[in-house]
Design a protein around this motif. Structure first.
Motif, mmCIF file in Angstrom:
data_model
loop_
_atom_site.group_PDB
_atom_site.id
_atom_site.type_symbol
_atom_site.label_atom_id
_atom_site.label_comp_id
_atom_site.label_asym_id
_atom_site.label_seq_id
_atom_site.Cartn_x
_atom_site.Cartn_y
_atom_site.Cartn_z
ATOM 1 N N TYR A 133 37.244 34.098 44.868
ATOM 2 C CA TYR A 133 38.161 34.652 44.189
ATOM 3 C C TYR A 133 39.209 34.639 43.243
ATOM 4 O O TYR A 133 40.240 34.212 44.403
ATOM 5 N N VAL A 134 39.847 35.484 42.715
ATOM 6 C CA VAL A 134 40.957 35.927 42.745
ATOM 7 C C VAL A 134 42.045 37.233 43.657
ATOM 8 O O VAL A 134 42.540 36.421 44.803
ATOM 9 N N VAL A 148 37.600 46.231 33.690
ATOM 10 C CA VAL A 148 38.668 44.887 32.718
ATOM 11 C C VAL A 148 38.324 43.271 33.632
ATOM 12 O O VAL A 148 38.734 43.257 35.307
ATOM 13 N N PRO A 149 37.917 42.542 33.304
ATOM 14 C CA PRO A 149 36.781 40.832 33.325
ATOM 15 C C PRO A 149 38.111 40.183 33.603
ATOM 16 O O PRO A 149 39.209 40.337 32.978
ATOM 17 N N ILE A 150 37.910 39.415 34.519
ATOM 18 C CA ILE A 150 39.012 38.819 35.174
ATOM 19 C C ILE A 150 38.062 36.739 35.119
ATOM 20 O O ILE A 150 37.710 36.654 36.019
ATOM 21 N N ALA A 184 28.802 34.123 38.742
ATOM 22 C CA ALA A 184 29.237 35.563 39.393
ATOM 23 C C ALA A 184 29.769 36.250 38.301
ATOM 24 O O ALA A 184 31.022 36.182 37.867
ATOM 25 N N LEU A 185 29.654 37.855 39.095
ATOM 26 C CA LEU A 185 30.549 38.738 38.726
ATOM 27 C C LEU A 185 30.639 39.440 39.676
ATOM 28 O O LEU A 185 29.954 40.460 40.167
ATOM 29 N N VAL A 219 34.942 36.878 36.380
ATOM 30 C CA VAL A 219 33.784 35.986 36.307
ATOM 31 C C VAL A 219 34.070 34.490 36.922
ATOM 32 O O VAL A 219 34.955 33.850 36.077
ATOM 33 N N MET A 220 32.921 34.241 37.325
ATOM 34 C CA MET A 220 33.267 33.181 38.502
ATOM 35 C C MET A 220 32.047 31.964 37.788
ATOM 36 O O MET A 220 30.782 32.598 38.025
#
Length: 210
Positions: free
Chosen positions: A83-84, A72-74, A33-34, A48-49
């Motif tokens: 997610y976050v 900015v990838p997390i 997932a994005l 990103v999961m």
């Protein structure tokens, strides 16, 4: 999958997990997932999961893609509903909405308080709710309120339905939510200004218990 799809119609996709869909893709090792935020190009995070079967190369490629398009990838270290970003933003919005639902404060004062103690924030929780959209927030609150038997969350969902959805006010996308767009009150330079002393009696009257 039917139950999952039905749930997806009732709540935001950010509350679903990659494992819910991995096998259906036919190539689960290449699936992850994005997740983007609203106002994607201004609030440029990309979460990103993975699911347990996601290949390392898939995660590298998707992270490179996120960087290439200016995000900015997390990295999310484990599968997590929300997610976050939404894990903290949903409780924030729910708490802010409860202040309005329960008649503790006005939407403007909720946002004013938030923006003063978070100097530089472009909007507060109620303005953020407008940006996300009333329908999305309603779906999330209604689903999780029922799932967790959270009566306050259900009351907040009912408030949004009565005051906004039933009146076609969906937030930023329709130009009317808690604020009117394209010039919401929270964007006014004087929104956070110290008021004139002549307004003290009017402000104090709003603090009188009824």
């Amino acid at each position: 999958m039917a139950d999952r799809a039905d749930r997806g119609r009732r709540e935001a996709s950010s509350t679903l997990l990659p494992r819910d869909f991995a096998e259906a893709t036919g190539r689960p090792d290449k699936y992850c997932a994005l997740h983007f935020a609203n106002l994607i190009w201004a609030l440029n995070v990309a979460e990103v999961m993975a699911h347990p079967g996601t290949a390392a190369d898939t995660l590298t490629q998707i992270t490179e893609f996120a960087i290439e398009i200016g995000m900015v990838p997390i990295p999310v270290h484990r599968e997590q509903h929300g997610y976050v970003l939404n894990t903290w933003v949903v409780p924030l919005l729910n708490a802010a909405q409860a202040l309005v639902t329960n008649g503790v404060s006005t939407p403007e004062d909720v946002d004013r308080t938030f923006m003063i103690v978070n100097r530089g924030a472009p909007r507060g929780p109620m303005g953020t709710l407008d940006v996300i959209g009333m329908k999305t927030v309603y779906d999330v609150l209604a689903y999780w309120g029922a799932h967790n038997d959270d009566q306050q969350m259900l009351a907040n969902a009912a408030y949004l339905k009565e005051k906004f959805l039933d009146q076609g006010k969906l937030g930023l996308q329709t130009g009317q939510g808690y604020y009117s767009y394209p010039e919401p009150a929270y964007a006014d330079p004087d929104f956070l200004s110290v008021p004139q002393i002549s307004s003290a009696s009017d402000i104090a009257a709003r603090a009188m218990l009824t």
